[in-house]
Design an enzyme around this catalytic site. Sequence first.
Site, PDB file in Angstrom:
ATOM      1  N   HIS A  88      -2.701  31.855 -24.915  1.00  0.00           N
ATOM      2  CA  HIS A  88      -3.267  32.938 -25.454  1.00  0.00           C
ATOM      3  C   HIS A  88      -3.264  32.716 -27.060  1.00  0.00           C
ATOM      4  O   HIS A  88      -2.549  32.407 -27.731  1.00  0.00           O
ATOM      5  CB  HIS A  88      -2.755  34.394 -25.199  1.00  0.00           C
ATOM      6  CG  HIS A  88      -1.315  34.431 -25.864  1.00  0.00           C
ATOM      7  ND1 HIS A  88      -0.884  34.916 -26.987  1.00  0.00           N
ATOM      8  CD2 HIS A  88      -0.070  34.415 -25.316  1.00  0.00           C
ATOM      9  CE1 HIS A  88       0.334  35.009 -27.347  1.00  0.00           C
ATOM     10  NE2 HIS A  88       0.829  34.609 -26.134  1.00  0.00           N
ATOM     11  N   HIS A 118      -8.612  16.624 -28.433  1.00  0.00           N
ATOM     12  CA  HIS A 118      -8.082  15.930 -26.997  1.00  0.00           C
ATOM     13  C   HIS A 118      -6.590  16.648 -26.750  1.00  0.00           C
ATOM     14  O   HIS A 118      -5.771  16.203 -27.290  1.00  0.00           O
ATOM     15  CB  HIS A 118      -8.051  14.517 -26.860  1.00  0.00           C
ATOM     16  CG  HIS A 118      -7.861  14.211 -25.523  1.00  0.00           C
ATOM     17  ND1 HIS A 118      -8.132  12.687 -25.196  1.00  0.00           N
ATOM     18  CD2 HIS A 118      -7.481  14.834 -24.367  1.00  0.00           C
ATOM     19  CE1 HIS A 118      -7.548  12.436 -24.025  1.00  0.00           C
ATOM     20  NE2 HIS A 118      -7.294  13.785 -23.393  1.00  0.00           N
TER      21      HIS A 118
HETATM   22  C1  LIG Z   1       2.727   7.668 -29.978  1.00  0.00           C
HETATM   23  C2  LIG Z   1       1.953   6.413 -29.437  1.00  0.00           C
HETATM   24  C3  LIG Z   1       0.271   6.728 -30.081  1.00  0.00           C
HETATM   25  C4  LIG Z   1       1.983   4.994 -30.217  1.00  0.00           C
HETATM   26  O1  LIG Z   1       1.231   4.028 -29.835  1.00  0.00           O
HETATM   27  P1  LIG Z   1       1.508   2.822 -30.409  1.00  0.00           P
HETATM   28  O2  LIG Z   1       1.379   2.712 -32.005  1.00  0.00           O
HETATM   29  O3  LIG Z   1       0.701   1.607 -29.619  1.00  0.00           O
HETATM   30  O4  LIG Z   1       2.992   2.253 -30.445  1.00  0.00           O
HETATM   31  P2  LIG Z   1       4.068   1.385 -29.618  1.00  0.00           P
HETATM   32  O5  LIG Z   1       3.925   1.614 -28.035  1.00  0.00           O
HETATM   33  O6  LIG Z   1       3.931  -0.242 -29.940  1.00  0.00           O
HETATM   34  O7  LIG Z   1       5.645   1.892 -29.776  1.00  0.00           O
HETATM   35  C5  LIG Z   1       6.099   1.712 -31.189  1.00  0.00           C
HETATM   36  C6  LIG Z   1       7.216   2.468 -31.020  1.00  0.00           C
HETATM   37  O8  LIG Z   1       7.308   3.741 -30.832  1.00  0.00           O
HETATM   38  C7  LIG Z   1       8.009   4.277 -29.463  1.00  0.00           C
HETATM   39  N1  LIG Z   1       7.261   5.037 -29.168  1.00  0.00           N
HETATM   40  C8  LIG Z   1       5.749   5.015 -28.581  1.00  0.00           C
HETATM   41  N2  LIG Z   1       5.436   6.196 -28.004  1.00  0.00           N
HETATM   42  C9  LIG Z   1       6.275   6.894 -27.939  1.00  0.00           C
HETATM   43  C10 LIG Z   1       6.413   8.392 -27.597  1.00  0.00           C
HETATM   44  N3  LIG Z   1       5.500   9.194 -27.147  1.00  0.00           N
HETATM   45  N4  LIG Z   1       7.563   8.948 -27.963  1.00  0.00           N
HETATM   46  C11 LIG Z   1       8.666   8.289 -28.430  1.00  0.00           C
HETATM   47  N5  LIG Z   1       8.688   7.050 -28.915  1.00  0.00           N
HETATM   48  C12 LIG Z   1       7.450   6.393 -28.687  1.00  0.00           C
HETATM   49  C13 LIG Z   1       7.998   2.947 -28.785  1.00  0.00           C
HETATM   50  O9  LIG Z   1       9.089   2.757 -27.854  1.00  0.00           O
HETATM   51  C14 LIG Z   1       8.266   1.891 -29.807  1.00  0.00           C
HETATM   52  O10 LIG Z   1       9.744   2.102 -30.176  1.00  0.00           O
HETATM   53  P3  LIG Z   1      10.327   0.624 -30.784  1.00  0.00           P
HETATM   54  O11 LIG Z   1       9.772  -0.203 -31.826  1.00  0.00           O
HETATM   55  O12 LIG Z   1      11.863   1.026 -30.836  1.00  0.00           O
HETATM   56  O13 LIG Z   1      10.404  -0.407 -29.456  1.00  0.00           O
HETATM   57  C15 LIG Z   1       1.687   6.112 -27.981  1.00  0.00           C
HETATM   58  O14 LIG Z   1       2.684   5.630 -27.499  1.00  0.00           O
HETATM   59  C16 LIG Z   1       1.428   7.513 -27.260  1.00  0.00           C
HETATM   60  O15 LIG Z   1       2.390   8.255 -26.833  1.00  0.00           O
HETATM   61  N6  LIG Z   1       0.108   8.026 -27.131  1.00  0.00           N
HETATM   62  C17 LIG Z   1      -0.335   9.150 -26.502  1.00  0.00           C
HETATM   63  C18 LIG Z   1      -0.963   8.410 -24.975  1.00  0.00           C
HETATM   64  C19 LIG Z   1      -1.594   9.737 -24.143  1.00  0.00           C
HETATM   65  O16 LIG Z   1      -1.215  10.778 -24.183  1.00  0.00           O
HETATM   66  N7  LIG Z   1      -2.737   9.399 -23.421  1.00  0.00           N
HETATM   67  C20 LIG Z   1      -3.343  10.374 -22.582  1.00  0.00           C
HETATM   68  C21 LIG Z   1      -4.709   9.871 -22.375  1.00  0.00           C
HETATM   69  S1  LIG Z   1      -5.270  11.028 -21.406  1.00  0.00           S
END
Ligand SMILES: CC(C)(COP(=O)(O)OP(=O)(O)OC[C@H]1O[C@@H](n2cnc3c(N)ncnc32)[C@H](O)[C@@H]1OP(=O)(O)O)[C@@H](O)C(=O)NCCC(=O)NCCS
Length: 203
Positions: A132, A141
Site C-alpha cells: 500500500h 522493474h
Molecule cells: C548484483 C548483480 C547485478 C551483480 O552482477 P555482476 O556485476 O555481473 O556481478 P558478478 O556476478 O560478477 O559478481 C560480483 C560479486 O558480487 C557477488 N554478488 C553478485 N550478486 C550478488 C547478490 N545478489 N548478492 C550478494 N552478492 C552478489 C558475487 O558473488 C561476486 O562476489 P565475489 O567477487 O566475492 O566472487 C547481479 O548478481 C544481480 O543480483 N542481478 C539481479 C538479477 C535479477 O534480479 N534478475 C531478475 C530478472 S527477471
Amino acid sequence: MYNNVIIIGAGGHAKVIADIVRKSGDNLLGFLDDKKEAGTAFFDGFVLGNTDSYREYPDARFIIGIGSNEVRKEIAQKLKGASFYTAIHPTAVIGEGVTIGEGSCVMAKAVINADATVGAHCILNTASVVEHDNLIGDFTHISPGACLAGTVNVGDGCHIGIGATVKNNISICSGVLIGAGAVVVKSIIEPGTYVGVPARKGN
Ligand SMILES: CC(C)(COP(=O)(O)OP(=O)(O)OC[C@H]1O[C@@H](n2cnc3c(N)ncnc32)[C@H](O)[C@@H]1OP(=O)(O)O)[C@@H](O)C(=O)NCCC(=O)NCCS
C-alpha cells in the site's frame, strides 16, 4: 471491446506479455523487433517488422516487451504518438486506489495494494509484491518475488532484483539496482548497485 496489441521485442519477456494479452481477451497482432526478419515465426505469432514500422499500425496499442529499463526508455521515446497498452495478468491482485502508468505490465500473481502508484513502462514481475501507498517511478522493474513493504518510494529506472525485500517507509532514488535476494533497510540516496543483507553499495 478488445485491443489490437503489438509487442515491441521478440524475446523471453515478450513471450510472457503475449500470454497476458491473450489471457486478457485482447488481440495480439504480432511483434516488432530490430534483430529479427519480418515474417519470422516467434512464440505463438510472427515478427511484423522492425521498431520503425510501428507507424504502419496507427490503430494498434503497443507495449515494450524488453527487460532492460534503458532500452524500454529509448524505445518509448522513439514511438512518438503511439498509444500504449498496459498488460495486467488476470491473476494479479490490484487494490483500490491503485494507478498503473501506460505501457507497464503486471505479471501473474503480482499484488499491488491500496493507493499504490506505479509509473509508465514498468515491469511488476511474477509474484512481486508492491504494498500500500508505494510510489514506483517510470521504467522501473520489480523482479519476480521481490517484496516492497508499505509506503516505499522507488525512483525511475530502478531494478529491484529477484527475491529482494525492501522495508517499509524506505526511499530508493532513481538509477538504483538492488541485487537478487538483498534486504534494503535504509533509504538509498545515491544511484548504483546494492547487494546483500542488509543491502550495501557494491563496486
Ligand atoms: C548484483 C548483480 C547485478 C551483480 O552482477 P555482476 O556485476 O555481473 O556481478 P558478478 O556476478 O560478477 O559478481 C560480483 C560479486 O558480487 C557477488 N554478488 C553478485 N550478486 C550478488 C547478490 N545478489 N548478492 C550478494 N552478492 C552478489 C558475487 O558473488 C561476486 O562476489 P565475489 O567477487 O566475492 O566472487 C547481479 O548478481 C544481480 O543480483 N542481478 C539481479 C538479477 C535479477 O534480479 N534478475 C531478475 C530478472 S527477471
